[in-house]
Enzyme design. Structure first.
Site, PDB file in Angstrom:
ATOM      1  N   TYR A  72       0.652  -1.297  -0.079  1.00 55.31           N
ATOM      2  CA  TYR A  72       0.125  -0.026  -0.026  1.00 55.31           C
ATOM      3  C   TYR A  72       0.971   1.271   0.029  1.00 55.31           C
ATOM      4  O   TYR A  72       0.539   2.004  -0.522  1.00 55.31           O
ATOM      5  CB  TYR A  72      -0.890   0.048   1.247  1.00 55.31           C
ATOM      6  CG  TYR A  72      -2.040   0.914   1.055  1.00 55.31           C
ATOM      7  CD1 TYR A  72      -3.126   0.779   0.414  1.00 55.31           C
ATOM      8  CD2 TYR A  72      -1.794   2.295   1.903  1.00 55.31           C
ATOM      9  CE1 TYR A  72      -4.114   2.013   0.144  1.00 55.31           C
ATOM     10  CE2 TYR A  72      -2.858   3.235   1.608  1.00 55.31           C
ATOM     11  CZ  TYR A  72      -3.943   2.966   0.844  1.00 55.31           C
ATOM     12  OH  TYR A  72      -4.967   4.027   0.839  1.00 55.31           O
ATOM     13  N   PHE A 124      -7.666  21.118 -25.068  1.00 58.36           N
ATOM     14  CA  PHE A 124      -7.895  19.345 -25.283  1.00 58.36           C
ATOM     15  C   PHE A 124      -8.989  19.238 -24.329  1.00 58.36           C
ATOM     16  O   PHE A 124      -9.324  19.866 -23.220  1.00 58.36           O
ATOM     17  CB  PHE A 124      -6.637  18.673 -24.632  1.00 58.36           C
ATOM     18  CG  PHE A 124      -6.779  17.455 -24.915  1.00 58.36           C
ATOM     19  CD1 PHE A 124      -6.887  16.713 -26.106  1.00 58.36           C
ATOM     20  CD2 PHE A 124      -7.141  16.475 -23.744  1.00 58.36           C
ATOM     21  CE1 PHE A 124      -7.125  15.120 -26.256  1.00 58.36           C
ATOM     22  CE2 PHE A 124      -7.666  14.990 -23.686  1.00 58.36           C
ATOM     23  CZ  PHE A 124      -7.665  14.646 -25.167  1.00 58.36           C
ATOM     24  N   THR A 125     -10.007  18.230 -24.744  1.00 54.64           N
ATOM     25  CA  THR A 125     -11.304  17.928 -23.846  1.00 54.64           C
ATOM     26  C   THR A 125     -11.080  18.075 -22.411  1.00 54.64           C
ATOM     27  O   THR A 125     -11.729  18.524 -21.738  1.00 54.64           O
ATOM     28  CB  THR A 125     -11.755  16.774 -24.554  1.00 54.64           C
ATOM     29  OG1 THR A 125     -10.805  15.717 -24.366  1.00 54.64           O
ATOM     30  CG2 THR A 125     -12.334  16.815 -25.940  1.00 54.64           C
ATOM     31  N   ASP A 215       1.525  19.960 -20.971  1.00 51.34           N
ATOM     32  CA  ASP A 215       0.733  18.725 -21.095  1.00 51.34           C
ATOM     33  C   ASP A 215       1.640  17.653 -22.136  1.00 51.34           C
ATOM     34  O   ASP A 215       1.822  18.055 -23.158  1.00 51.34           O
ATOM     35  CB  ASP A 215      -0.527  18.864 -21.801  1.00 51.34           C
ATOM     36  CG  ASP A 215      -1.259  17.736 -22.145  1.00 51.34           C
ATOM     37  OD1 ASP A 215      -0.690  16.495 -22.094  1.00 51.34           O
ATOM     38  OD2 ASP A 215      -2.449  17.708 -22.436  1.00 51.34           O
ATOM     39  N   LYS A 258      -0.112   7.110 -23.406  1.00 50.61           N
ATOM     40  CA  LYS A 258       0.382   7.882 -24.669  1.00 50.61           C
ATOM     41  C   LYS A 258       2.207   7.311 -24.678  1.00 50.61           C
ATOM     42  O   LYS A 258       2.375   6.175 -24.954  1.00 50.61           O
ATOM     43  CB  LYS A 258       0.171   9.121 -24.948  1.00 50.61           C
ATOM     44  CG  LYS A 258      -1.390   9.475 -25.388  1.00 50.61           C
ATOM     45  CD  LYS A 258      -2.365   9.105 -24.303  1.00 50.61           C
ATOM     46  CE  LYS A 258      -3.551   9.739 -24.558  1.00 50.61           C
ATOM     47  NZ  LYS A 258      -4.079  10.840 -23.888  1.00 50.61           N
ATOM     48  N   ARG A 382     -13.382  14.298 -34.308  1.00 48.98           N
ATOM     49  CA  ARG A 382     -12.609  15.537 -33.491  1.00 48.98           C
ATOM     50  C   ARG A 382     -13.060  16.952 -34.411  1.00 48.98           C
ATOM     51  O   ARG A 382     -12.527  17.355 -35.394  1.00 48.98           O
ATOM     52  CB  ARG A 382     -11.325  15.404 -33.647  1.00 48.98           C
ATOM     53  CG  ARG A 382     -10.844  14.473 -32.784  1.00 48.98           C
ATOM     54  CD  ARG A 382     -10.455  14.690 -31.293  1.00 48.98           C
ATOM     55  NE  ARG A 382     -11.560  14.637 -30.243  1.00 48.98           N
ATOM     56  CZ  ARG A 382     -11.367  14.097 -29.220  1.00 48.98           C
ATOM     57  NH1 ARG A 382     -10.259  13.935 -28.551  1.00 48.98           N
ATOM     58  NH2 ARG A 382     -12.300  13.610 -28.372  1.00 48.98           N
ATOM     59  N   PHE A 449     -19.008  13.893 -26.595  1.00 49.18           N
ATOM     60  CA  PHE A 449     -18.958  12.910 -27.756  1.00 49.18           C
ATOM     61  C   PHE A 449     -18.869  11.428 -27.092  1.00 49.18           C
ATOM     62  O   PHE A 449     -18.977  10.522 -27.974  1.00 49.18           O
ATOM     63  CB  PHE A 449     -17.419  13.389 -28.380  1.00 49.18           C
ATOM     64  CG  PHE A 449     -16.331  13.675 -27.382  1.00 49.18           C
ATOM     65  CD1 PHE A 449     -16.038  14.695 -26.579  1.00 49.18           C
ATOM     66  CD2 PHE A 449     -15.464  12.588 -27.203  1.00 49.18           C
ATOM     67  CE1 PHE A 449     -15.099  14.910 -25.746  1.00 49.18           C
ATOM     68  CE2 PHE A 449     -14.473  12.673 -26.010  1.00 49.18           C
ATOM     69  CZ  PHE A 449     -14.311  14.053 -25.312  1.00 49.18           C
TER      70      PHE A 449
HETATM   71  C1  LIG Z   1      -5.041  11.772 -23.487  1.00 50.99           C
HETATM   72  C2  LIG Z   1      -4.622  13.286 -23.283  1.00 50.99           C
HETATM   73  C3  LIG Z   1      -4.980  13.698 -21.977  1.00 50.99           C
HETATM   74  C4  LIG Z   1      -5.680  12.996 -20.994  1.00 50.99           C
HETATM   75  O1  LIG Z   1      -4.991  11.888 -20.430  1.00 50.99           O
HETATM   76  P1  LIG Z   1      -5.696  10.449 -19.826  1.00 50.99           P
HETATM   77  O2  LIG Z   1      -4.669   9.454 -19.571  1.00 50.99           O
HETATM   78  O3  LIG Z   1      -6.645   9.981 -21.099  1.00 50.99           O
HETATM   79  O4  LIG Z   1      -6.576  10.945 -18.788  1.00 50.99           O
HETATM   80  C5  LIG Z   1      -4.690  14.927 -21.830  1.00 50.99           C
HETATM   81  N1  LIG Z   1      -4.045  15.674 -22.773  1.00 50.99           N
HETATM   82  C6  LIG Z   1      -3.857  15.270 -23.960  1.00 50.99           C
HETATM   83  C7  LIG Z   1      -3.172  16.061 -25.090  1.00 50.99           C
HETATM   84  C8  LIG Z   1      -4.169  13.896 -24.358  1.00 50.99           C
HETATM   85  O5  LIG Z   1      -3.854  13.361 -25.394  1.00 50.99           O
END
Ligand SMILES: *Cc1c(COP(=O)(O)O)cnc(C)c1O
Length: 458
Positions: A72, A124-125, A215, A258, A382, A449
């Protein structure tokens, strides 16, 4: 023809996809409300919905899963991950989160107060959602050219310094909790930011004492573009370039799904001691202990190994060039796509693909649905659907970029899969007159979306 590097891996485990026939695909997309997010993965032949969490892990990463320390507190895999992030990304402190948006939540809650402004190089969303949920207004400071799919520039993700200066003049530096810089810019088509631009943004922010958070979800892809396109970087390693990029920031939010080459994971990194202390206090409420933040020990081990593999030149070269291969085939056939081709996917330009469908009739959403019907290839809208509504006026955002994203998972598909994808898009392009627009039949109030449902409008 240009030379594309062969896959820098040998395949040790295979997965057999389902191939549905045409009637089955038509039934599946109808049942999904013409929303590719609502399709079953099993009903997709080539799944290009996202490059998020869809990475194939290496044998070393799978071996790493076996040495997961699920304590933990104080897991050795966390210590490995923390040390790896510090070494490769150069930050002083790291707080783990279950994925990127977990880090965005912490950062937004810690730094944003109501009535402030967060400038960013295109929204970004999830990022904008967390900023707005904490009372900030997002301001787009990307160069104008990024909104034009036809303008070919090497660094189309760059910040327009005049726009940032104008915002500082308008609202005052004290109303800007931080500048959010995405490397690369997902919504612009995976477009990179140059090192010169990062340096210039730093210099301008230093003048006003402004913080910068990256980011850094696709920072390795950005570094590859710098190596290939920016003067003075051809002989630098990807590792050196990544470190220099982060030297111009105060911290970063990361989605390991990613460029971390794993299926789940993320973190918030920073240099400020006080912010680190606060993030450790907050992470226990939303994610878990500061030594796992929602990840299992085994996932953290795979993440640490993934970060090291991601900066290998052969890996990142193939990753970006495989995407270029798909895009180049479409360009050669005259299919309109966003130029130049980005780091993680090819974006079809739905405005030019379907000029007979106005933006109110959701051309990109319809194109994504039809691509699935045509061939079982799953892509993602998109455009106006993803852009959502203005939180104040309730009106639809009408983005200039109305695109369908074909995102390539890392180390999963071969060039032959890209051929199948390109051929089905080219076929669809030849028959584009038959494609009709869509309308909402269910519209969720936020991040619509993902769960929205549609039907034909006429
Ligand atoms: C995927 C993504 C996020 C969010 O990350 P998650 O792991 O999906 O929560 C933030 N910014 C960008 C540019 C992304 O592609």
């Amino acid at each position: 023809m240009k030379n594309y590097p062969a896959e820098p891996y040998r395949i040790k485990v295979v997965e057999t996809p389902n191939v549905l026939n045409k009637e089955e695909r038509y039934a599946a997309i109808k049942a999904a409300g013409y929303n590719t997010f609502q399709l079953k993965s099993e009903d997709c032949y080539i799944d290009l919905l996202t490059d998020s969490g869809t990475n194939a892990m290496s044998d070393r990463q799978w071996a790493g899963l076996m040495i997961g320390d699920e304590a933990y507190a104080g897991s050795r895999n966390w210590l490995h991950l923390e040390a790896t992030i510090k070494e490769y990304y150069g930050f002083k402190h790291v707080t783990p989160t279950h994925q990127g948006r977990g880090a965005e939540n912490l950062l937004s809650k810690l730094l944003i107060t109501p009535g402030t402004y967060v400038p960013g190089n295109m929204y970004f969303t999830t990022t904008r959602y967390h900023q707005e949920a904490n009372g900030a207004t997002f301001r787009d400071i990307i160069i104008d050219e990024a909104h034009d799919p036809d303008i070919d520039l090497p660094f189309k993700g760059n910040v327009d310094l005049k726009k940032l200066q104008a915002l500082i003049d308008e609202v005052g530096a004290e109303k800007i909790p931080y500048v959010c810089l995405a490397v690369t810019v997902n919504m612009a088509g995976g477009q990179p930011v140059s090192m010169a631009n990062m340096r210039a943004v730093r210099a301008l922010c230093d003048k006003y004492g402004l913080k910068i958070f990256y980011d850094c979800t696709r920072c390795v892809e950005n570094a590859y573009f710098i190596k290939m396109r920016e003067e003075g970087y051809a002989n630098k390693t990807i590792k050196e370039i990544v470190l220099e990029m982060f030297s111009y920031s105060d911290g970063a939010t990361m989605s390991g799904k990613k460029d971390g080459l794993v299926n789940i994971g993320g973190f918030l990194a920073m240099n400020d001691d006080d912010l680190y202390t606060k993030s450790r206090e907050m992470v226990v409420v939303f994610e878990g202990m500061p030594s796992y933040g929602g990840m299992t020990g085994r996932d953290m081990e795979a993440f640490a190994i993934g970060i090291k593999e991601s900066i290998m030149f052969e890996y990142i070269q193939h990753r970006v060039e495989q995407v270029a291969y798909l895009g180049d085939k479409l360009i050669d056939a005259g299919v309109p796509i966003v130029k130049p081709i980005g780091g993680h996917g090819v974006f079809l330009d739905a405005r030019h693909f379907l000029p007979h469908i106005p933006q109110e009739k959701l051309p990109a959403q319809s194109l994504a649905a039809h691509l699935y019907m045509e061939s079982g290839v799953r892509s993602m809208e998109r455009g106006v659907v993803s852009a959502g509504r203005d939180t104040k006026t309730g009106k639809n955002h009408m983005p200039k970029l109305e695109t369908v994203r074909l995102t390539i998972p890392r180390r999963v598909y071969t060039y032959a899969h890209m051929d199948v994808t390109a051929d089905s898009i080219i076929n669809l392009y030849k028959n584009r007159d038959k494609i009709r627009g869509l309308k909402f039949v269910y519209e969720p109030p936020m991040l619509r979306f993902f769960n929205a449902r549609f039907d034909y409008c006429d």
